[in-house]
Motif scaffolding. Structure first.
Motif, short mmCIF file in Angstrom:
data_model
loop_
_atom_site.label_atom_id
_atom_site.label_comp_id
_atom_site.label_asym_id
_atom_site.label_seq_id
_atom_site.Cartn_x
_atom_site.Cartn_y
_atom_site.Cartn_z
N ALA A 1 0.86 -1.18 0.00
CA ALA A 1 0.00 0.00 0.00
C ALA A 1 0.89 1.22 0.00
O ALA A 1 2.09 1.15 0.34
CB ALA A 1 -0.91 0.01 1.23
N THR A 2 0.33 2.35 -0.39
CA THR A 2 1.05 3.61 -0.32
C THR A 2 0.34 4.51 0.69
O THR A 2 -0.85 4.37 0.95
CB THR A 2 1.11 4.33 -1.68
OG1 THR A 2 -0.22 4.58 -2.13
CG2 THR A 2 1.87 3.49 -2.69
N THR B 1 6.53 -12.91 8.67
CA THR B 1 6.48 -11.92 7.59
C THR B 1 7.81 -11.19 7.45
O THR B 1 8.59 -11.10 8.39
CB THR B 1 5.38 -10.86 7.80
OG1 THR B 1 5.69 -10.11 8.97
CG2 THR B 1 4.00 -11.47 7.90
N LEU B 2 8.02 -10.63 6.28
CA LEU B 2 9.12 -9.72 5.99
C LEU B 2 8.48 -8.43 5.50
O LEU B 2 7.62 -8.46 4.60
CB LEU B 2 10.03 -10.30 4.90
CG LEU B 2 11.08 -9.36 4.30
CD1 LEU B 2 12.07 -8.91 5.36
CD2 LEU B 2 11.79 -10.03 3.15
N THR B 3 8.87 -7.31 6.09
CA THR B 3 8.27 -6.02 5.77
C THR B 3 9.34 -5.05 5.30
O THR B 3 10.44 -5.02 5.86
CB THR B 3 7.55 -5.44 7.01
OG1 THR B 3 6.57 -6.38 7.44
CG2 THR B 3 6.88 -4.12 6.70
N ALA B 4 9.04 -4.26 4.29
CA ALA B 4 9.95 -3.23 3.81
C ALA B 4 9.16 -1.96 3.49
O ALA B 4 8.02 -2.04 3.02
CB ALA B 4 10.70 -3.70 2.57
N VAL B 5 9.77 -0.82 3.76
CA VAL B 5 9.16 0.47 3.46
C VAL B 5 10.19 1.32 2.73
O VAL B 5 11.33 1.43 3.17
CB VAL B 5 8.73 1.22 4.75
CG1 VAL B 5 8.13 2.57 4.43
CG2 VAL B 5 7.73 0.38 5.55
N THR B 6 9.79 1.89 1.60
CA THR B 6 10.63 2.84 0.91
C THR B 6 9.83 4.13 0.74
O THR B 6 8.66 4.19 1.10
CB THR B 6 11.14 2.29 -0.44
OG1 THR B 6 12.18 3.14 -0.92
CG2 THR B 6 10.03 2.15 -1.46
N CYS B 7 10.46 5.17 0.22
CA CYS B 7 9.81 6.47 0.18
C CYS B 7 10.14 7.19 -1.13
O CYS B 7 11.26 7.13 -1.63
CB CYS B 7 10.28 7.31 1.37
SG CYS B 7 9.40 8.88 1.55
N LEU C 1 5.09 6.96 1.14
CA LEU C 1 5.69 5.72 1.60
C LEU C 1 5.07 4.56 0.84
O LEU C 1 3.86 4.52 0.62
CB LEU C 1 5.43 5.53 3.09
CG LEU C 1 6.11 6.55 4.01
CD1 LEU C 1 5.58 6.40 5.42
CD2 LEU C 1 7.62 6.37 3.98
N VAL C 2 5.91 3.63 0.42
CA VAL C 2 5.45 2.38 -0.19
C VAL C 2 5.75 1.28 0.82
O VAL C 2 6.92 1.04 1.14
CB VAL C 2 6.15 2.10 -1.54
CG1 VAL C 2 5.65 0.81 -2.14
CG2 VAL C 2 5.97 3.28 -2.50
N VAL C 3 4.70 0.67 1.34
CA VAL C 3 4.82 -0.33 2.40
C VAL C 3 4.52 -1.70 1.79
O VAL C 3 3.46 -1.88 1.19
CB VAL C 3 3.83 -0.04 3.55
CG1 VAL C 3 4.00 -1.05 4.67
CG2 VAL C 3 4.01 1.39 4.06
N MET C 4 5.43 -2.65 1.95
CA MET C 4 5.29 -3.98 1.37
C MET C 4 5.47 -5.03 2.46
O MET C 4 6.41 -4.93 3.25
CB MET C 4 6.34 -4.19 0.28
CG MET C 4 6.22 -3.19 -0.87
SD MET C 4 7.76 -2.97 -1.79
CE MET C 4 8.69 -1.93 -0.68
N VAL C 5 4.57 -6.01 2.49
CA VAL C 5 4.65 -7.10 3.47
C VAL C 5 4.50 -8.43 2.73
O VAL C 5 3.55 -8.62 1.98
CB VAL C 5 3.54 -6.98 4.54
CG1 VAL C 5 3.71 -8.05 5.60
CG2 VAL C 5 3.53 -5.59 5.18
#
Length: 99
Positions: free
Chosen positions: A9-10, A54-60, A69-73
């Protein structure tokens, strides 16, 4: 390990008090810790963290003073990835300075 579930999600924030990527990555890292993710690691262009499944990453990204923010799980369970994504999207704004 197969990763059958991926959600993303963003979330955009526009505030004159956000000074840059440092604020956004800091907010993402603090939010990850607040919801119980472990091994939270801040890299040059993202923040990542783990839960037991889970593995979670956030980039911007930024355009002027709007930061997205781009949030990926990713994980083995669709329900677990949804729970982490929802919690993180709720928690991140609490950690953005002066929002």
């Amino acid at each position: 390990m197969a990763i059958p579930a991926l959600r993303w999600a963003t979330q955009s924030h526009d505030s004159p008090n956000i000074e840059g990527f440092n604020d956004m990555f800091g907010a993402a890292a603090e939010a990850m810790k607040a919801i119980g993710l472990t091994k939270v690691k801040r890299n040059a262009s993202d923040v990542s963290g783990l839960s037991s499944d889970t593995l979670t990453a956030v980039t911007c990204l930024s355009c002027g003073k709007t930061f997205t923010l781009v949030v990926m799980v990713a994980g083995n369970s669709g329900a677990a990835t949804k729970t982490i994504l929802d919690k993180l999207l709720h928690e991140i704004p609490k950690h953005i300075p002066n929002l």
